[in-house]
Scaffold this active site. Structure first.
Site: not given
Length: 733
Positions: A31, A77, A121
């Site tokens: 991570r 993931h 968007y």
């Protein structure tokens, strides 16, 4: 075996330790820390690989970010879509990444701190930089591993012929460790890597001639000394001081203003302006008249001085000292090496680890190409046999029940050759095709010889890699991202701003109540009785000082705190709790409040149990809110006195009416400690302690006569003695 309902007794400490270690390892390796080879964390690596699988090349069209994020969390993931999209957005922000790996279309945020639009968007595709990082991933250049659901495969690391770790930097907080690497100029890194290949023994000091320091995407000026930069790169830990880039713009009528065109890395412009405006309101920037934001796509902050006689350098120095126009970016090159082991590396170690990685990638790609060439040569040799014995091949195919085996026996063919011959198209049997095959076979033979020489010589391989790096260096030294953005400058000379403080210097009186509420009143000669306090509270300390002074607050718990008078609230009201200005414990009470003067002064600290020591002003000053623990107290003990060492002797009076006088020089000066015995107290606490000059005598109470040395001689003894019964004039109330 059915384990339902099975309960196993385990010690809580062992269970917690086992689970926390597993969590820590997961955080460190999967991570927070980047891999030294490609400079990526797993989420970034998976994003780029998913985009490559979606064929989002720089030359192709854009796809919705929601599509990319969906593929990443669905295949590689299994985490929240918001965190994955945030990682994607950062890869596309040209003010966050020095060399963006993702090209975004739509609103991807701004340097003001505005967030990106929703992923439904925005659209994205890979940049040329990402293409360089993925180049060769289909040529067996790196290892692959199964995805979390074992339905697909993902790369362990990217081929990475782009030095992403240093070029784009990294930041992350794991368990027990963190990483912080600033961005650098890619062309300079390629140049340094070539030097390291030519001279493996090169020093970091010589590498610094090529890589003089970080190169932030937002520009700015690096004002760190070369010695500090060298030490940081040698140890892998340090910090870099950066300042905003500014200039003076002349206006009409002799007026002028300062224009800031670049701000330090990771500073949000909107918050910077808010900070400057707040400091102006608090009158902590006395030379600044106004601040305006005239930015468009480029940054343009206008700073107007109060008067045209003001010096621009001095004005900017006050801003650098008090605002985020000057920041420090920490360096902590804590990364995962090729064995996935975390560790702090120097600049040379990072470069060498990256070069070792691309050497492995180069060998694997070369071997993969050689295997492909050998396979193709084997097929072409079979084709040539067909042309030499075309009629026999046609007969075998027409007449034999198992033509494959018959061909292999008749012409000594391999299984691969026989398969390709049987799958040939009839039009491939024309004469022209035979000539093409011979030419291709000759060309592959030359390539085979070249690859075999390359794989057989490490020197040849490094020469080839160096040539590739030089081509990439030239490529990344041109265009939008080529030239260095952060200017390397010498550390600035110290500018005296004391004159600025003098312009705002004014007399004030500090009122600190017994309940710990503090405020300032303009002027001296203030009567605390004329000012209101909270119900049940009253005046505690009244201190006359200047608005530019620093105060020392000593608590009964033996901790000293430093307060700036300019930070204290003024005006009407009850003031502000002093515990909000410093981290004084709730059960701690103020004991003394005085000005930290310019001259070195000494103070006597004493406890109720008759222990004490002398502390100088410099050892009472504290830079942090947490203060400085000066007197180490035993359980149930507290300080009862903090007085200035202004005299030659100390007088101690205990509750059991014993008085003792001894020379001040017998008390040692300490920076921190438990003190020494001043008076043998037995079970009686210390009641009064005084410092006075024996030659001048003692005034016990205001308005009383001076007690000469002859009246005090009977109480003179050594430090730590019990003393004698005090005279009546000491005991009268």
């Amino acid at each position: 075996m059915d384990h339902a309902g099975h309960i196993e007794d385990t010690r809580l400490a062992e269970a917690l330790s086992e689970r926390y270690v597993a969590y820590a390892l997961s955080t460190i390796m999967s991570r927070s820390l980047p891999d030294v080879r490609d400079g990526l964390k797993p989420v970034h690596r998976r994003l780029l690989y998913a985009m490559q699988q979606l064929k989002l090349d720089p030359s192709s069209g854009f796809k919705k970010c929601a599509r990319v994020v969906g593929d990443v969390i669905g295949k590689y993931h299994p985490h929240g879509d918001a965190s994955v999209y945030d990682a994607l957005v950062r890869l596309a922000q040209d003010f966050a990444a020095r060399y963006p790996l993702v090209e975004g279309q739509g609103n991807f945020g701004s340097v003001d701190g505005d967030g990106a639009a929703a992923m439904r968007y925005t659209e994205s595709r890979m940049t040329e930089v990402a293409k360089v990082m993925l180049d060769g991933i289909n040529d067996d250049a790196v290892d692959f591993r199964p995805t979390y659901d074992n339905e697909d495969h993902e790369p362990v690391v990217l081929p990475g012929f782009f030095p992403n770790l240093l070029a784009n930097g990294a930041a992350g907080i794991a368990v027990g460790m963190a990483t912080s690497i600033p961005p650098h100029n890619a062309a300079e890194i390629y140049r340094a890597a070539c030097l390291l290949i030519e001279r493996p023994e090169i020093s970091i000091q010589e590498l610094l001639d090529v890589i003089p320091g970080p190169d932030f995407p937002t520009g700015g000026t690096l004002v760190e000394s070369r010695e500090a930069v060298l030490q940081a790169y040698e140890t892998g830990r340090g910090s870099f001081r950066t300042r905003a880039k500014w200039g003076v713009e002349k206006n009409r009528n002799g007026t002028w203003c300062i224009i800031v065109t670049e701000i330090p890395y990771q500073v949000q412009k909107s918050k910077l302006i808010e900070q400057i405006a707040a400091l102006m309101e608090q009158k902590k920037l006395p030379l600044l008249g106004d601040v305006r934001d005239e930015s468009t796509t480029d940054i343009r902050l206008v700073l107007e001085p109060k008067t045209r006689q003001c010096d621009a350098e001095v004005l900017m120095e006050t801003l650098f000292r008090n605002t985020a126009l000057e920041t420090r970016f920490s360096l902590n090159m804590n990364v995962l090496n090729h064995d996935r082991v975390p560790g702090v590396m120097s600049l040379k170690d990072v470069l060498k680890a990256w070069l070792d990685h691309i050497h492995v990638v180069f060998v694997r790609r070369s071997q993969h190409r050689l295997d492909a060439v050998l396979k193709r040569c084997e097929i072409l040799d079979g084709f040539l046999l067909v042309y030499l014995n075309l009629d026999e091949v046609i007969r075998i195919v027409r007449e034999e029940d198992e033509p494959k085996k018959a061909l292999m026996v008749a012409f000594d063919l391999t299984e691969l050759q026989a398969d390709y011959i049987l799958n040939m198209r009839l039009r491939s049997l024309r004469r022209l095709e035979e000539l093409e095959i011979k030419r291709e076979r000759d060309s592959l033979a030359k390539e085979q010889a070249s690859l075999e020489k390359l794989l057989g010589s490490e020197k040849r391989r490094w020469k080839k890699i160096s040539g590739t790096l030089k081509i990439l260096e030239e490529r990344f030294s041109k265009g939008t991202y080529g030239s260095r953005r952060t200017i390397i400058s010498e550390p600035p000379a110290e500018i005296d701003t004391s004159l600025i403080l003098e312009t705002e210097r004014e007399p004030v009186t500090v009122l600190l109540s017994k309940e710990g509420w503090v405020r300032t009143i303009k002027g001296h000669g203030i009567d605390p009785a004329t000012h209101r306090f909270k119900e049940g509270d009253e005046a505690g300390f009244t201190l006359e000082c200047q608005s530019t002074d620093k105060l020392c607050l000593v608590g009964q718990a033996g901790r000293a705190f430093t307060l700036k008078v300019s930070d204290l609230p003024g005006g009407r009201g009850f003031g502000q709790a002093v515990r909000t200005l410093c981290d004084m414990a709730q059960d701690d009470q103020p004991l003394a409040l005085f000005v930290l003067g310019q001259e070195e002064e000494k103070w006597l600290l004493a406890t109720a149990r008759g222990r004490g020591m002398i502390v100088s002003t410099k050892n009472l000053a504290a830079e942090k809110r947490t203060g400085r623990q000066v007197f180490n107290l035993s359980e149930g003990e507290e300080l009862v006195s903090c007085i200035k060492c202004d005299g030659s002797h100390i007088l101690c009076l205990s509750e059991n009416k014993h008085a003792l006088i001894f020379p001040l020089e017998q008390v040692p000066e300490m920076t921190k400690g438990r003190g020494v015995s001043l008076q043998k107290m037995e079970d009686s606490p210390l009641k009064i302690i005084r410092i006075f000059s024996l030659d001048e005598g003692l005034i016990w109470k205001e308005g009383q006569r001076v007690r000469p040395a002859s009246d005090l001689s009977g109480y003179l003894s050594r430090r730590g003695a019990k003393g004698r019964l005090a005279p009546q004039w000491m005991l009268r109330k």
